[in-house]
Design an enzyme around this catalytic site. Structure first.
Site, PDB file in Angstrom:
ATOM      1  N   THR A 210       0.830  -1.220   0.000  1.00 14.07           N
ATOM      2  CA  THR A 210       0.000   0.000   0.000  1.00 14.07           C
ATOM      3  C   THR A 210       0.862   1.267   0.000  1.00 14.07           C
ATOM      4  O   THR A 210       0.445   2.311  -0.495  1.00 14.07           O
ATOM      5  CB  THR A 210      -0.966   0.028   1.199  1.00 14.07           C
ATOM      6  OG1 THR A 210      -0.235   0.186   2.432  1.00 14.07           O
ATOM      7  CG2 THR A 210      -1.818  -1.222   1.266  1.00 14.07           C
TER       8      THR A 210
ATOM      9  N   PRO B 245      -0.812   7.222   0.920  1.00 21.80           N
ATOM     10  CA  PRO B 245      -0.896   5.826   0.476  1.00 21.80           C
ATOM     11  C   PRO B 245      -2.338   5.358   0.507  1.00 21.80           C
ATOM     12  O   PRO B 245      -2.998   5.443   1.537  1.00 21.80           O
ATOM     13  CB  PRO B 245      -0.064   5.080   1.519  1.00 21.80           C
ATOM     14  CG  PRO B 245      -0.128   5.917   2.736  1.00 21.80           C
ATOM     15  CD  PRO B 245      -0.370   7.339   2.313  1.00 21.80           C
ATOM     16  N   LEU B 246      -2.853   4.885  -0.626  1.00 17.55           N
ATOM     17  CA  LEU B 246      -4.248   4.422  -0.655  1.00 17.55           C
ATOM     18  C   LEU B 246      -4.296   2.959  -0.208  1.00 17.55           C
ATOM     19  O   LEU B 246      -4.412   2.036  -1.012  1.00 17.55           O
ATOM     20  CB  LEU B 246      -4.848   4.625  -2.046  1.00 17.55           C
ATOM     21  CG  LEU B 246      -5.293   6.052  -2.343  1.00 17.55           C
ATOM     22  CD1 LEU B 246      -6.041   6.136  -3.670  1.00 17.55           C
ATOM     23  CD2 LEU B 246      -6.169   6.628  -1.227  1.00 17.55           C
ATOM     24  N   HIS B 247      -4.216   2.761   1.104  1.00 14.34           N
ATOM     25  CA  HIS B 247      -4.174   1.412   1.673  1.00 14.34           C
ATOM     26  C   HIS B 247      -5.385   0.560   1.235  1.00 14.34           C
ATOM     27  O   HIS B 247      -5.243  -0.424   0.530  1.00 14.34           O
ATOM     28  CB  HIS B 247      -4.173   1.473   3.206  1.00 14.34           C
ATOM     29  CG  HIS B 247      -3.104   2.332   3.810  1.00 14.34           C
ATOM     30  ND1 HIS B 247      -1.759   2.012   3.804  1.00 14.34           N
ATOM     31  CD2 HIS B 247      -3.198   3.511   4.467  1.00 14.34           C
ATOM     32  CE1 HIS B 247      -1.079   2.952   4.430  1.00 14.34           C
ATOM     33  NE2 HIS B 247      -1.908   3.877   4.844  1.00 14.34           N
ATOM     34  N   ASP B 248      -6.562   0.947   1.681  1.00 16.02           N
ATOM     35  CA  ASP B 248      -7.738   0.079   1.549  1.00 16.02           C
ATOM     36  C   ASP B 248      -8.210  -0.138   0.110  1.00 16.02           C
ATOM     37  O   ASP B 248      -8.676  -1.244  -0.221  1.00 16.02           O
ATOM     38  CB  ASP B 248      -8.884   0.632   2.411  1.00 16.02           C
ATOM     39  CG  ASP B 248      -8.525   0.601   3.891  1.00 16.02           C
ATOM     40  OD1 ASP B 248      -9.070   1.396   4.658  1.00 16.02           O
ATOM     41  OD2 ASP B 248      -7.668  -0.237   4.280  1.00 16.02           O
TER      42      ASP B 248
END
Ligand code: RIB
Ligand code: CA
Length: 313
Positions: A196, A241-244
């Site tokens: 991520t 950060p686009l984790h999901d």
């Protein structure tokens, strides 16, 4: 091919919000049976409110939203307002939700849904602490073998911790629930910080969101403008950060991601390393592999998928 049936378990959180928008924008691939809110980034009352705010932003007010657990299985709740702001959705100004919460508890919805569907036809997509999933597996062990797959955001190996030196937030908040999930035997795909942190909303990418000139595009740009502060300061990252959304993008286009089938176990004893995902990336133990641990992403491909799908809302 019919759309994949999923339950999104979430603690919105700006990145959860983008993951939910991507799912709701992709009805040909994903059939969102329901969204279960869990305490995590902010307390449950806010995560369940934010989940409905996002459904209304997407114009999908028929989506069923449930409240799940308001605290971890065996520890005090730790939240992350320092990252997501007081409301959990700081950035855009969005109206309070009008759509109702479902009466049923989120854990009971997960149990009932898995019991009602054919085995291995429902995928669980946890985007926050694993409390609801762990509680459902403890309350109704019969559902474990019915789960098709768990695709979750959580953990870290090379990137180590973001809430302690050793642990990633989702796993750290409820390590007991995570231990239940990783020992369950259900096929698991893990999106750890290792991948991520490669899905960064750089300025050109954020400009592309804004350039959609839509309510959704503008809201996503404003969310990531807010949300990026923490990671820019801490990691010197080029953007949020686009984790999901890695979870949702994997379900839609898995070939954007690469990883290894390895053993992953959860630290639940030592306070020093509580919630650490002990990932045997180098195969130095004889512990059986129990997860696809994702380490890399085609980030340009990820953002073009995401931006195109957001344009549909
Ligand atoms: O560590 C990142 C994870 O914790 C993301 O899911 C974020 O939304 C928070 O829940
Ligand atoms: Ca989350």
């Amino acid at each position: 091919m019919s759309a994949r049936k999923i339950i999104i378990d979430t603690d919105p959180g700006q990145d959860d919000a983008v993951a939910i928008l991507l799912a709701l924008a992709s009805p040909d691939e994903l059939d969102v049976l329901g969204i279960t809110a869990v305490a995590g980034n902010v307390p449950l009352a806010l995560t369940s409110k934010n989940a409905r705010i996002i459904c209304e932003l997407a114009g999908k007010t028929e989506t069923k939203v449930f409240e799940g657990c308001d605290r971890p299985m065996g520890r005090k709740l730790v939240t992350a307002e320092h990252v997501h702001g007081k409301t959990g959705l700081n950035g855009p100004v969005l109206p309070d939700p009008v759509m109702p919460l479902q009466d049923q508890h989120g854990v009971d919805f997960i149990i009932e849904t898995l019991r009602a569907h054919d085995a291995r036809t429902v995928t669980l997509c946890p985007l926050g602490p694993l409390t609801n999933i762990g509680a459902a597996f403890e309350k109704a062990p019969d559902i474990i073998e019915k789960v098709q797959e768990i695709v979750l955001m959580g953990g870290a190996y090379f990137e180590v911790g973001n809430i302690t030196p050793a642990a990633e937030f989702n796993i750290y908040v409820d390590p007991q629930a995570a231990d239940i999930v990783f020992k369950s035997g259900v096929p698991i795909v893990v999106m750890p910080l290792d991948v991520t942190h490669k899905a960064l909303v750089t300025k050109p990418r954020n400009d592309a969101f804004r350039g959609l000139n839509t309510k959704v595009g503008t809201a996503v740009a404003e969310m990531t403008d807010f949300f990026e502060r923490f990671d820019k300061e801490k990691y010197g990252s080029d953007g949020a950060p686009l984790h999901d959304p890695c979870v949702t993008a994997y379900l839609i286009q898995p070939d954007l991601f690469t990883g290894r089938h390895i053993n992953v176990e959860i630290e639940t004893e030592s306070e020093l390393t509580m919630g650490m995902t002990v990932a045997d990336w180098w195969g130095v133990t004889d512990r059986a592999p129990n997860a696809l641990f994702v380490g890399d992403v085609d980030s340009d491909g990820f953002f073009s998928l995401l931006t195109e799908r957001l344009s549909r809302l």
